[in-house]
Design a protein around this motif. Structure first.
Motif, mmCIF file in Angstrom:
data_model
loop_
_atom_site.group_PDB
_atom_site.id
_atom_site.type_symbol
_atom_site.label_atom_id
_atom_site.label_comp_id
_atom_site.label_asym_id
_atom_site.label_seq_id
_atom_site.Cartn_x
_atom_site.Cartn_y
_atom_site.Cartn_z
ATOM 1 N N SER A 165 25.651 116.227 -46.538
ATOM 2 C CA SER A 165 24.276 115.936 -46.134
ATOM 3 C C SER A 165 23.377 117.169 -46.208
ATOM 4 O O SER A 165 23.847 118.300 -46.347
ATOM 5 N N PRO A 175 20.010 104.207 -48.024
ATOM 6 C CA PRO A 175 19.673 104.589 -46.647
ATOM 7 C C PRO A 175 20.568 105.729 -46.162
ATOM 8 O O PRO A 175 21.750 105.802 -46.543
ATOM 9 N N GLN A 176 20.006 106.617 -45.335
ATOM 10 C CA GLN A 176 20.764 107.774 -44.855
ATOM 11 C C GLN A 176 22.067 107.356 -44.185
ATOM 12 O O GLN A 176 23.102 107.996 -44.356
ATOM 13 N N GLU A 177 22.007 106.290 -43.439
ATOM 14 C CA GLU A 177 23.206 105.798 -42.732
ATOM 15 C C GLU A 177 24.325 105.454 -43.724
ATOM 16 O O GLU A 177 25.499 105.745 -43.495
ATOM 17 N N THR A 178 23.935 104.864 -44.855
ATOM 18 C CA THR A 178 24.923 104.506 -45.895
ATOM 19 C C THR A 178 25.507 105.784 -46.510
ATOM 20 O O THR A 178 26.729 105.915 -46.676
ATOM 21 N N LYS A 179 24.635 106.723 -46.854
ATOM 22 C CA LYS A 179 25.121 107.981 -47.435
ATOM 23 C C LYS A 179 26.054 108.700 -46.456
ATOM 24 O O LYS A 179 27.109 109.212 -46.858
ATOM 25 N N ASP A 180 25.672 108.732 -45.204
ATOM 26 C CA ASP A 180 26.497 109.416 -44.193
ATOM 27 C C ASP A 180 27.898 108.823 -44.091
ATOM 28 O O ASP A 180 28.853 109.525 -43.758
ATOM 29 N N SER A 181 28.032 107.547 -44.404
ATOM 30 C CA SER A 181 29.364 106.902 -44.333
ATOM 31 C C SER A 181 30.305 107.449 -45.402
ATOM 32 O O SER A 181 31.521 107.250 -45.332
ATOM 33 N N TYR A 182 29.742 108.165 -46.405
ATOM 34 C CA TYR A 182 30.561 108.753 -47.473
ATOM 35 C C TYR A 182 30.808 110.252 -47.260
ATOM 36 O O TYR A 182 31.311 110.926 -48.150
ATOM 37 N N GLU A 183 30.458 110.760 -46.084
ATOM 38 C CA GLU A 183 30.725 112.166 -45.749
ATOM 39 C C GLU A 183 32.086 112.224 -45.061
ATOM 40 O O GLU A 183 32.269 111.682 -43.974
#
Length: 316
Positions: A83, A63-71
């Protein structure tokens, strides 16, 4: 094929002097004439490549929210997730149509450098992701070391010339996802025309159309590798060091035909960087009357910082 010369690293490491010199000659000529080669005989196994692609696809499907947590803010995108649309080519305002991840160096025996580089980011949702990324990083770094040894011989340098500069170098492994295109892109492509910053780039995933290289006549030619090949190109640092004897070639990733807009593309470049202290001053044996010195003296670290500002990844 694509007009990109092919070479086989097994010639260089065969122990046969004739085959070794053949490889040096072939890769030297290719990097002087177009700046790209397709390389067989590298150190990546088919199994490792398959597992890496599976892990990378699994990450980008989170999920985008999960990926964003790694930015990670404040590090210019050097580690973890970047992103969609964040990076743009030098001189362009439009963001490239891609999202990507960065694995960085696994420093050995150098606490100072370990403190200088950002730490690699662990993906909790995928237990094998980081392990497979690290193994791939090491195998590509090893491949790059031998390519640079061949280039050192081509440049009449000592064979191990680059070794001290690339050990614990600031290299980056970048799995890229170009998502399906859902609407007419406004003046944006998957990766706009650019030259790479680093010494050399080793690219996995150039097996279908998309990657294009600009030859010295200004024509764009497709760069398509066989399934077992890596595409390798000269970066701007090596071009500076050799006073443009070895060519850093402009390349791009174009959007697919409309009927393929609904498909993703994955590619995984390894950007071979030296340590920051490496001098990029033009080599004396690459300067003569016909080829006067074309670049100011600079270290790799200074040059990298300047380019990251141009790319919009760090602020002045």
């Amino acid at each position: 094929m694509s007009g990109i010369p092919s070479v086989d690293l097994r010639d260089f490491i065969s122990g046969d002097e004739v085959r070794k010199q053949k490889f040096v000659r072939e890769i030297g000529r290719a990097f002087e004439e177009i700046g790209f080669v397709a390389l067989s005989g590298h150190f990546l196994s088919d199994e490792l490549v398959e597992e890496l692609y599976a892990e990378v696809k699994a990450f980008f499907e989170l999920p985008q929210e999960t990926k964003d947590s790694y930015e990670i803010p404040g590090i210019g995108g050097q580690r973890g997730y970047t992103s969609f649309g964040k990076e743009h080519a030098k001189g362009r305002k439009e963001g490239d149509l891609k999202e990507f991840w960065h694995f960085g160096q696994y420093v050995e025996d150098n606490p100072e450098l370990e403190a200088e580089y950002p730490a690699n980011v662990l993906v909790e949702e995928l237990p094998r992701f980081n392990e497979v990324g690290k193994e791939t990083y090491k195998m590509l770094e090893k491949t790059a070391q031998y390519v640079l040894r061949a280039l050192a011989l081509h440049l009449d340098l000592e064979e191990q010339y680059f070794d001290e500069f690339i050990k614990n170098g600031n290299s980056i492994l970048r799995p890229i996802h170009y998502p399906p295109i859902t609407e007419e892109p406004k003046n944006a492509v998957r990766a706009a025309a650019h030259g790479d910053i680093n010494l050399i780039t080793l690219l996995m995933g150039a097996h279908g159309k998309g990657l294009q290289v600009q030859n010295h006549e200004g024509q764009w030619i497709d760069a398509i590798a066989k399934p077992d090949q890596l595409m390798i190109n000269v970066g701007d640092m090596l071009s500076r060091l050799t006073n443009n004897k070895l060519k850093s070639t402009i390349h791009q990733v174009v959007n697919p035909p409309r009927e393929l807009w609904g498909t993703s593309r994955y590619s995984i470049p390894f950007f071979m960087h030296p340590i920051s202290e490496m001098p990029l001053n033009c080599l004396e044996n690459c300067i003569d009357q016909e080829h006067p010195k074309g670049f100011e003296d600079a270290t790799a670290g200074e040059y990298l910082n300047e380019r990251l500002i141009e790319l919009g990844l760090i602020k002045k």
